[in-house]
Design a protein around this motif. Structure first.
Motif, mmCIF file in Angstrom:
data_model
loop_
_atom_site.group_PDB
_atom_site.id
_atom_site.type_symbol
_atom_site.label_atom_id
_atom_site.label_comp_id
_atom_site.label_asym_id
_atom_site.label_seq_id
_atom_site.Cartn_x
_atom_site.Cartn_y
_atom_site.Cartn_z
ATOM 1 N N ILE A 81 4.516 3.477 5.318
ATOM 2 C CA ILE A 81 5.792 3.336 6.028
ATOM 3 C C ILE A 81 6.724 4.499 5.662
ATOM 4 O O ILE A 81 7.364 5.082 6.530
ATOM 5 C CB ILE A 81 6.459 1.978 5.717
ATOM 6 C CG1 ILE A 81 5.617 0.832 6.292
ATOM 7 C CG2 ILE A 81 7.877 1.922 6.294
ATOM 8 C CD1 ILE A 81 6.052 -0.554 5.856
ATOM 9 N N ALA A 82 6.780 4.827 4.357
ATOM 10 C CA ALA A 82 7.638 5.934 3.922
ATOM 11 C C ALA A 82 7.231 7.231 4.611
ATOM 12 O O ALA A 82 8.092 7.993 5.077
ATOM 13 C CB ALA A 82 7.561 6.090 2.406
ATOM 14 N N LEU A 83 5.942 7.471 4.711
ATOM 15 C CA LEU A 83 5.447 8.683 5.373
ATOM 16 C C LEU A 83 5.865 8.702 6.841
ATOM 17 O O LEU A 83 6.336 9.722 7.353
ATOM 18 C CB LEU A 83 3.922 8.762 5.244
ATOM 19 C CG LEU A 83 3.260 10.010 5.816
ATOM 20 C CD1 LEU A 83 3.731 11.257 5.066
ATOM 21 C CD2 LEU A 83 1.743 9.883 5.738
ATOM 22 N N ALA A 84 5.721 7.552 7.515
ATOM 23 C CA ALA A 84 6.096 7.461 8.931
ATOM 24 C C ALA A 84 7.591 7.693 9.133
ATOM 25 O O ALA A 84 8.016 8.222 10.161
ATOM 26 C CB ALA A 84 5.689 6.107 9.499
ATOM 27 N N LEU A 85 8.389 7.298 8.131
ATOM 28 C CA LEU A 85 9.843 7.440 8.237
ATOM 29 C C LEU A 85 10.339 8.775 7.681
ATOM 30 O O LEU A 85 11.534 9.061 7.743
ATOM 31 C CB LEU A 85 10.540 6.296 7.490
ATOM 32 C CG LEU A 85 10.244 4.869 7.969
ATOM 33 C CD1 LEU A 85 10.997 3.858 7.114
ATOM 34 C CD2 LEU A 85 10.590 4.703 9.443
ATOM 35 N N GLY A 86 9.436 9.550 7.093
ATOM 36 C CA GLY A 86 9.844 10.821 6.496
ATOM 37 C C GLY A 86 10.688 10.624 5.256
ATOM 38 O O GLY A 86 11.578 11.416 4.963
ATOM 39 N N ARG A 87 10.405 9.558 4.517
ATOM 40 C CA ARG A 87 11.175 9.238 3.308
ATOM 41 C C ARG A 87 10.268 9.308 2.089
ATOM 42 O O ARG A 87 9.058 9.171 2.196
ATOM 43 C CB ARG A 87 11.749 7.814 3.392
ATOM 44 C CG ARG A 87 12.747 7.595 4.500
ATOM 45 C CD ARG A 87 13.158 6.123 4.555
ATOM 46 N NE ARG A 87 13.847 5.691 3.367
ATOM 47 C CZ ARG A 87 15.170 5.624 3.260
ATOM 48 N NH1 ARG A 87 15.944 5.976 4.274
ATOM 49 N NH2 ARG A 87 15.730 5.208 2.149
ATOM 50 N N ASP A 88 10.895 9.423 0.942
ATOM 51 C CA ASP A 88 10.181 9.322 -0.324
ATOM 52 C C ASP A 88 10.280 7.862 -0.770
ATOM 53 O O ASP A 88 11.367 7.282 -0.759
ATOM 54 C CB ASP A 88 10.847 10.247 -1.351
ATOM 55 C CG ASP A 88 10.104 10.297 -2.673
ATOM 56 O OD1 ASP A 88 9.348 9.351 -2.972
ATOM 57 O OD2 ASP A 88 10.284 11.273 -3.404
ATOM 58 N N VAL A 89 9.150 7.287 -1.171
ATOM 59 C CA VAL A 89 9.149 5.887 -1.631
ATOM 60 C C VAL A 89 10.178 5.683 -2.739
ATOM 61 O O VAL A 89 10.875 4.667 -2.778
ATOM 62 C CB VAL A 89 7.731 5.474 -2.105
ATOM 63 C CG1 VAL A 89 7.768 4.125 -2.799
ATOM 64 C CG2 VAL A 89 6.761 5.426 -0.935
ATOM 65 N N ALA A 90 10.284 6.654 -3.636
ATOM 66 C CA ALA A 90 11.198 6.542 -4.775
ATOM 67 C C ALA A 90 12.669 6.658 -4.371
ATOM 68 O O ALA A 90 13.558 6.322 -5.154
ATOM 69 C CB ALA A 90 10.873 7.609 -5.812
ATOM 70 N N ALA A 91 12.935 7.094 -3.145
ATOM 71 C CA ALA A 91 14.325 7.288 -2.704
ATOM 72 C C ALA A 91 15.023 5.980 -2.339
ATOM 73 O O ALA A 91 16.219 5.969 -2.100
ATOM 74 C CB ALA A 91 14.365 8.247 -1.524
ATOM 75 N N GLY A 92 14.296 4.885 -2.296
ATOM 76 C CA GLY A 92 14.901 3.590 -1.992
ATOM 77 C C GLY A 92 14.382 2.997 -0.705
ATOM 78 O O GLY A 92 13.930 3.704 0.194
#
Length: 197
Positions: free
Chosen positions: A125-136
């Motif tokens: 999901i984080a990859l699909a959203l362009g987010r880092d998992v650790a970012a919240g």
């Protein structure tokens, strides 16, 4: 979900349903523990221990909702999807009307899903959203991916000690129904139905 993640609105909707599952987790275990007679004292004590470990985790889901721009207040006050309502109702019914050990089927399903898939789903999901998992936004899923490995081992040891045929049948049936209802979350009428409201 494992391979493509979710778009942000769907992840917010998923967390909305997850909040209600987690919010009801401890009360369902409490209802079951209250009905465990002395012949199931080990189950009762295990449930008390699990309640102590799990209490307050619904706030982690609310934090995740806020971290990804969702509406935590709406999640608290708006009913979950029909499959999640059915799953929650089934587990209260099982704990209070069928057999208190039926709650172990709910525990098994949730722990299998979180320990086997929680970390992978978070990353997808984080990859699909362009987010880092650790970012919240993934605290609940990532924490339970590791936490529930130990819980699974304890649950397996506990279930193997239960010889009562009625208890065993209730656990098996509950496991099947919980897996079915959880799967229904991802189909028509599941968490994506929140996007239509």
């Amino acid at each position: 979900l494992l391979h493509h993640g979710l778009p942000l609105p769907e992840y917010q909707a998923f967390l909305h349903d997850l909040y209600h599952i987690v919010w009801n987790f401890c009360p369902i275990m409490g209802a079951a523990a209250a009905r465990c007679g002395d012949e199931f004292r080990e189950v009762r004590y295990a449930l008390y221990e699990r309640i102590e470990e799990e209490k307050g985790h619904e706030t982690w889901v609310l934090e995740d909702i806020e971290a990804v721009g969702g509406d935590a207040a709406r999640a608290r006050t708006t009913a979950p999807s029909a499959p999640v309502q059915a799953m929650i109702a089934f587990n209260y019914h099982g704990a209070e009307r069928v057999h208190p050990c039926s709650v172990l089927g709910m525990l098994y399903m949730l722990e299998v899903v979180s320990s086997v898939y929680g970390g992978r789903v978070s990353e997808s999901i984080a990859l699909a959203l362009g987010r880092d998992v650790a970012a919240g936004g993934f605290k609940f899923l990532t924490s339970h991916a590791t936490m529930d490995v130990d819980h699974m081992a304890k649950l397996n040891r506990l279930v193997k000690k239960i010889a009562d045929p009625g208890a065993r049948a209730a656990i098996v049936n509950s496991t099947r129904v919980n897996f079915y209802q959880f799967g229904r979350m991802f189909s028509e009428g599941g968490f994506a139905a929140h996007l239509m409201r």
